[in-house]
Motif scaffolding. Structure first.
Motif, PDB file in Angstrom:
ATOM      1  N   THR A  11       0.471 -17.562  11.145  1.00  0.00           N
ATOM      2  CA  THR A  11       0.909 -17.233   9.413  1.00  0.00           C
ATOM      3  C   THR A  11       0.974 -18.085   9.072  1.00  0.00           C
ATOM      4  OG1 THR A  11       2.038 -15.622  10.017  1.00  0.00           O
ATOM      5  CG2 THR A  11       2.847 -15.547   8.411  1.00  0.00           C
ATOM      6  N   LEU A  12       0.274 -18.570   7.927  1.00  0.00           N
ATOM      7  CA  LEU A  12       0.464 -19.610   6.642  1.00  0.00           C
ATOM      8  C   LEU A  12       0.978 -19.623   5.513  1.00  0.00           C
ATOM      9  CD1 LEU A  12      -3.678 -19.545   6.633  1.00  0.00           C
ATOM     10  CD2 LEU A  12      -2.482 -21.038   8.026  1.00  0.00           C
ATOM     11  N   PRO A  13       1.495 -20.661   5.554  1.00  0.00           N
ATOM     12  CA  PRO A  13       2.342 -20.664   4.293  1.00  0.00           C
ATOM     13  C   PRO A  13       2.074 -20.549   2.773  1.00  0.00           C
ATOM     14  CG  PRO A  13       1.955 -22.791   4.785  1.00  0.00           C
ATOM     15  CD  PRO A  13       1.448 -22.229   5.638  1.00  0.00           C
ATOM     16  N   VAL A  14       0.647 -19.599   2.772  1.00  0.00           N
ATOM     17  CA  VAL A  14       0.847 -19.244   1.663  1.00  0.00           C
ATOM     18  C   VAL A  14       0.215 -17.817   0.923  1.00  0.00           C
ATOM     19  CG1 VAL A  14      -0.670 -21.615   0.970  1.00  0.00           C
ATOM     20  CG2 VAL A  14      -1.579 -20.545   2.027  1.00  0.00           C
ATOM     21  N   GLY A  15       0.017 -17.281   0.232  1.00  0.00           N
ATOM     22  CA  GLY A  15       0.215 -15.657  -0.279  1.00  0.00           C
ATOM     23  C   GLY A  15      -0.069 -15.962  -1.922  1.00  0.00           C
ATOM     24  N   ASP A  16       0.331 -14.676  -2.394  1.00  0.00           N
ATOM     25  CA  ASP A  16       0.533 -14.325  -3.486  1.00  0.00           C
ATOM     26  C   ASP A  16       1.982 -13.422  -2.640  1.00  0.00           C
ATOM     27  OD1 ASP A  16      -2.055 -14.713  -4.215  1.00  0.00           O
ATOM     28  OD2 ASP A  16      -3.230 -12.945  -4.116  1.00  0.00           O
TER      29      ASP A  16
ATOM     30  N   PRO B  42       2.928 -14.004   2.644  1.00  0.00           N
ATOM     31  CA  PRO B  42       2.356 -15.056   4.208  1.00  0.00           C
ATOM     32  C   PRO B  42       0.955 -14.423   4.002  1.00  0.00           C
ATOM     33  CG  PRO B  42       4.496 -14.951   4.284  1.00  0.00           C
ATOM     34  CD  PRO B  42       3.752 -14.159   3.778  1.00  0.00           C
ATOM     35  N   ILE B  43      -0.439 -15.575   3.996  1.00  0.00           N
ATOM     36  CA  ILE B  43      -1.328 -14.548   4.287  1.00  0.00           C
ATOM     37  C   ILE B  43      -1.546 -14.588   6.162  1.00  0.00           C
ATOM     38  CG2 ILE B  43      -3.911 -15.140   4.728  1.00  0.00           C
ATOM     39  CD1 ILE B  43      -3.534 -16.336   1.468  1.00  0.00           C
ATOM     40  N   GLU B  44      -1.630 -14.085   6.289  1.00  0.00           N
ATOM     41  CA  GLU B  44      -1.626 -13.647   8.183  1.00  0.00           C
ATOM     42  C   GLU B  44      -3.629 -13.430   8.875  1.00  0.00           C
ATOM     43  OE1 GLU B  44       0.101 -10.694   8.868  1.00  0.00           O
ATOM     44  OE2 GLU B  44       2.223 -11.819   9.214  1.00  0.00           O
ATOM     45  N   VAL B  45      -4.001 -14.623   9.182  1.00  0.00           N
ATOM     46  CA  VAL B  45      -5.172 -14.340  10.425  1.00  0.00           C
ATOM     47  C   VAL B  45      -4.835 -13.738  11.803  1.00  0.00           C
ATOM     48  CG1 VAL B  45      -7.724 -15.424  10.418  1.00  0.00           C
ATOM     49  CG2 VAL B  45      -5.945 -15.979   8.559  1.00  0.00           C
ATOM     50  N   ASP B  46      -6.093 -12.718  12.089  1.00  0.00           N
ATOM     51  CA  ASP B  46      -5.781 -12.049  13.094  1.00  0.00           C
ATOM     52  C   ASP B  46      -7.230 -12.365  13.976  1.00  0.00           C
ATOM     53  OD1 ASP B  46      -3.768 -10.845  11.735  1.00  0.00           O
ATOM     54  OD2 ASP B  46      -4.427  -8.774  13.255  1.00  0.00           O
ATOM     55  N   PRO B  47      -6.823 -12.552  15.156  1.00  0.00           N
ATOM     56  CA  PRO B  47      -8.167 -12.071  16.011  1.00  0.00           C
ATOM     57  C   PRO B  47      -8.687 -11.453  15.251  1.00  0.00           C
ATOM     58  CG  PRO B  47      -6.451 -11.233  17.178  1.00  0.00           C
ATOM     59  CD  PRO B  47      -6.001 -12.135  16.360  1.00  0.00           C
ATOM     60  N   PRO B  48     -10.479 -11.098  15.763  1.00  0.00           N
ATOM     61  CA  PRO B  48     -11.166 -12.294  15.860  1.00  0.00           C
ATOM     62  C   PRO B  48     -11.376 -13.517  14.878  1.00  0.00           C
ATOM     63  CG  PRO B  48     -12.700 -10.764  15.630  1.00  0.00           C
ATOM     64  CD  PRO B  48     -10.858  -9.832  15.352  1.00  0.00           C
ATOM     65  N   GLU B  49     -10.991 -13.217  14.056  1.00  0.00           N
ATOM     66  CA  GLU B  49     -11.263 -14.160  12.611  1.00  0.00           C
ATOM     67  C   GLU B  49     -10.658 -15.181  12.832  1.00  0.00           C
ATOM     68  OE1 GLU B  49     -11.815  -9.915  11.010  1.00  0.00           O
ATOM     69  OE2 GLU B  49     -10.276 -10.957  12.008  1.00  0.00           O
ATOM     70  N   ILE B  50      -9.756 -15.807  13.771  1.00  0.00           N
ATOM     71  CA  ILE B  50      -8.991 -16.592  13.556  1.00  0.00           C
ATOM     72  C   ILE B  50      -9.955 -17.903  14.524  1.00  0.00           C
ATOM     73  CG2 ILE B  50      -7.418 -15.612  15.651  1.00  0.00           C
ATOM     74  CD1 ILE B  50      -5.227 -17.756  15.056  1.00  0.00           C
ATOM     75  N   LEU B  51     -10.801 -17.257  14.831  1.00  0.00           N
ATOM     76  CA  LEU B  51     -11.144 -17.978  15.905  1.00  0.00           C
ATOM     77  C   LEU B  51     -12.074 -19.420  14.966  1.00  0.00           C
ATOM     78  CD1 LEU B  51     -12.381 -15.284  19.023  1.00  0.00           C
ATOM     79  CD2 LEU B  51     -10.507 -16.934  18.925  1.00  0.00           C
TER      80      LEU B  51
END
Length: 259
Positions: free
Chosen positions: A17-22, A25-34
């Motif tokens: 979970t990132l401290p940015v977004g509209d 917060p923006i979240e990046v799941d696997p596999p994209e997080i890799l």
């Protein structure tokens, strides 16, 4: 030629979970997080420091926060099934999370004290059946464990039931659980590396700092917590909204296992 060091962190079972977004917060799941090291959206908040082999989590106030919080975070959330939040574990199933980390940089508040950072958590979660029983529209339950970096030391807080006689429905309500008085380990970890190990089994929760100082929770409160699902969290959950504040948490290694 310079040697690059990489952190010993396998992200295939974590989302961030990132401290940015509209609006959230923006979240990046696997596999994209890799692919975080090449992801321009992730890079300012989660990146490798190849000089010391760490994965850096950076957070600052003013960003977007999650629904149940007013504080910023760059924090990992365990996903037992990559890409899904709906498969979690119970204390009866157990689990171990171990990490080597450092709070390498953190600002001070106007009273001269360092800002606090939560570096590890065990968060509760309602099953879909429990959620429907309460008539809720989310599965959120309290965190049974929060581990803070506070004033150069490691401080642990867990939850206790306000009423040990709460019935099977009442026990699921968020306000049934309150923070205990907390426990501060004696070691001064400062800004250096330290290891944390969280060991969970039925009716028992143990936190170990640097492999020799420990605290064990095995009261009736922990036993009754067994009704919830849980997931591990690790990273930088910054505990301030002071303007100009910032914190950097470095993870050199992070491992999770379940029975």
């Amino acid at each position: 030629m310079a040697k690059y060091k990489l952190p010993n962190v396998d992200l295939s079972h974590w989302k961030v979970t990132l401290p940015v977004g509209d609006s959230k917060p923006i979240e990046v799941d696997p596999p994209e997080i890799l692919a975080y090291a090449k992801d321009k959206m992730v890079q300012p908040y989660m990146y490798n420091d190849s000089t010391d082999g760490s994965l850096v989590f950076y957070a600052f106030p003013g960003g977007v926060t999650t629904q149940n919080s007013s504080y910023p975070r760059t924090e990992l959330r365990e996903q037992m099934t990559p890409g899904s939040n709906s498969v979690n574990w119970t204390f009866a199933q157990g689990g171990i999370m171990k990490g080597q980390l450092a709070v390498s940089d953190v600002t001070k508040s106007s009273d001269g004290k360092y800002h606090k950072v939560i570096v590890m958590q065990i968060h509760g979660r309602l099953s879909n059946e429990q959620r429907d029983l309460l008539g809720r529209d989310d599965n959120d339950a309290p965190p049974i464990l929060k581990i803070y970096w506070q004033d150069r030391k490691v401080r642990v807080k867990t939850k206790v039931l306000q009423n040990l006689n709460a019935n099977a429905t009442e026990i699921l309500e968020k306000d049934a659980w309150i923070d205990d008085n907390g426990h501060t380990f004696s070691q001064d970890v400062g800004f250096g590396k330290f290891t944390l190990e969280v060991i969970v089994s039925e009716g028992r929760l143990e936190v170990v700092l640097n492999e020799y100082e420990r605290i064990v929770y095995d009261s009736e409160h922990i036993e009754k917590w067994g009704v919830f699902e849980n997931y591990f969290k690790a990273g930088n959950y910054f505990q301030t909204n002071d303007k100009g504040a910032k914190a950097m948490v470095k993870y050199y290694s992070l491992q999770v296992s379940h029975n």
